[in-house]
Design an enzyme around this catalytic site. Structure first.
Site, PDB file in Angstrom:
ATOM      1  N   THR A 192      -5.787   2.915   4.980  1.00 37.55           N
ATOM      2  CA  THR A 192      -6.289   3.050   6.347  1.00 37.55           C
ATOM      3  C   THR A 192      -7.780   3.398   6.349  1.00 37.55           C
ATOM      4  O   THR A 192      -8.188   4.376   5.739  1.00 37.55           O
ATOM      5  CB  THR A 192      -5.519   4.155   7.083  1.00 37.55           C
ATOM      6  OG1 THR A 192      -4.123   3.902   6.959  1.00 37.55           O
ATOM      7  CG2 THR A 192      -5.909   4.206   8.546  1.00 37.55           C
ATOM      8  N   MET A 312      -3.744   6.397   4.219  1.00 34.33           N
ATOM      9  CA  MET A 312      -2.535   7.173   4.470  1.00 34.33           C
ATOM     10  C   MET A 312      -1.686   7.254   3.210  1.00 34.33           C
ATOM     11  O   MET A 312      -1.765   6.410   2.339  1.00 34.33           O
ATOM     12  CB  MET A 312      -1.702   6.507   5.571  1.00 34.33           C
ATOM     13  CG  MET A 312      -2.249   6.640   6.964  1.00 34.33           C
ATOM     14  SD  MET A 312      -1.292   5.646   8.144  1.00 34.33           S
ATOM     15  CE  MET A 312       0.367   6.280   7.883  1.00 34.33           C
ATOM     16  N   ASP A 315      -0.234   7.030  -2.333  1.00 36.25           N
ATOM     17  CA  ASP A 315      -0.339   5.987  -3.355  1.00 36.25           C
ATOM     18  C   ASP A 315      -1.643   6.156  -4.131  1.00 36.25           C
ATOM     19  O   ASP A 315      -2.698   6.393  -3.546  1.00 36.25           O
ATOM     20  CB  ASP A 315      -0.285   4.609  -2.686  1.00 36.25           C
ATOM     21  CG  ASP A 315      -0.225   3.472  -3.689  1.00 36.25           C
ATOM     22  OD1 ASP A 315       0.326   3.684  -4.792  1.00 36.25           O
ATOM     23  OD2 ASP A 315      -0.722   2.371  -3.377  1.00 36.25           O
TER      24      ASP A 315
END
Length: 375
Positions: A192, A312, A315
């Site tokens: 994001t 976001m 990961d």
């Protein structure tokens, strides 16, 4: 605020949002003109904005909304056509915070649990970020608060004195010393806010990457990643394209993980090549950052330079740990300049990062490291 010319979409998205106890729809409009006129009254934290609408489309309405309410979070919702992907990336460059691919057709929209989950997750995360920034802007100034990150000086076994700076309190994390190894590869993860951050990042790095390959995973659907690569090629002044299975990894080129496939690197004889895999999502993402980072470390070891930008989720955190354990270096974007400090925050809290920097400093630092300057 939901802005879409389809009454079905407005009703469905509005109902999904209202069903979440932490969210509420404050307004719903069928075109950009009505939305712009209502921004001041409705005062939304987040706008879910369609692109193609009568009277005033989303791309025209976007800068007018941001002018009326600076800091407004705008989430672009568009179907997966090349034209809409181009417009969505254009919207990101104009100040939209993120995008979400919208299923084509009302029947697919109503049955898409993935779209619903992604939409709510993005609205929650971006909305929380908007509220947090609003509270900080309204808070009285603070004269002196310590920056709570510390750098671990492994050789000396010491922590340097911290200087007091005007800043908001930050979660504590530990930084490692830079490893004195010149990188042979640069690998990047983002989500994001990533397209905007990547354009700025590559604008600072420029020709410094001429001697190393650049391997990048940005959470994006197919079609979007191909267009992103074209934009990054212009920003960096270097060749950039989606990675193709089996192609050699060469210095001075940017390889972008294609949407819907995991991209890793592997040895093939004397060459390092791209491999695309169709395995399950990792950390709910496909492509994902962790598989790429771990494969890069397997080949380049301590000569790996990793970067985690805004995004976001978490990961990339396992991949960052792998890079640090191999003796490589990792730099991550700071919270203040991130659209969402999920991935960079998770990376910072692994204790494996050498620096946590504002976006405009990340690219400059990477350029100096790639050129062999002393860290």
């Amino acid at each position: 605020m939901v802005v879409d010319d389809s009454v079905v979409v407005r009703g469905l998205v509005g109902r999904w949002i209202d069903e979440d106890p932490g969210l509420a729809v404050v307004a719903s409009h069928r075109n950009g003109k009505l939305a712009v006129e209502d921004i001041t009254r409705a005062d939304p934290d987040v706008v879910v904005l369609d692109i193609e609408m009568p009277d005033m489309d989303g791309l025209t309405a976007l800068p007018l909304m941001l002018a009326k309410k600076p800091g407004l979070i705008v989430l672009i919702a568009s179907t997966l056509s090349r034209r809409n992907a181009e417009i969505s990336l254009k919207a990101l460059s104009l100040g939209a915070a993120d995008y979400i691919p919208k299923p084509d057709g009302n029947s697919r929209l109503t049955t898409s649990t993935e779209f619903r989950a992604d939409l709510i997750a993005k609205v929650q995360s971006l909305g929380a970020r908007a509220r947090s920034r609003s509270r900080r802007a309204a808070a009285p100034p603070v004269s002196s608060r310590p920056f709570t990150a510390t750098r671990t000086l492994e050789a000396a076994g010491m922590v340097p004195a911290q200087s007091a700076v005007p800043a908001k309190p930050k979660a504590s994390f530990t930084l490692r010393s830079y490893a004195p190894v010149r990188p042979r590869v640069l690998t990047i993860g983002s989500s994001t806010g990533g397209p905007q951050a990547l354009n700025a990042f590559f604008g600072h790095v420029g020709t410094a990457m001429a001697q190393v390959p650049v391997l990048l995973t940005q959470h994006m659907p197919a079609t979007f990643t191909a267009i992103l690569a074209e934009h990054l090629s212009k920003a960096a002044g270097r060749p950039a394209a989606e990675g193709r299975d089996g192609e050699p990894v060469l210095p001075g080129r940017i390889y972008v993980a294609p949407g819907g496939r995991h991209m890793i690197v592997a040895r093939q004889g004397s060459e390092t090549v791209i491999r695309l895999t169709d395995g399950p999502p990792v950390n709910f993402c496909k492509p994902a950052v962790d598989p790429l980072f771990k494969s890069v470390v397997d080949i380049y070891g301590s000569a790996t330079l990793g970067v985690i930008l805004t995004g976001m989720g978490s990961d990339g955190a396992d991949g960052v740990t792998a890079i640090g354990q191999a003796g490589g270096n990792v730099i991550t974007q700071d919270e203040e300049t991130s659209v969402v400090w999920g991935m960079p925050g998770a990376a910072a809290h692994t204790g494996m990062c050498a620096d946590v920097l504002p976006l405009d400093e990340v690219g400059r630092k990477v350029a100096r490291i790639l050129l062999g300057s002393r860290i």
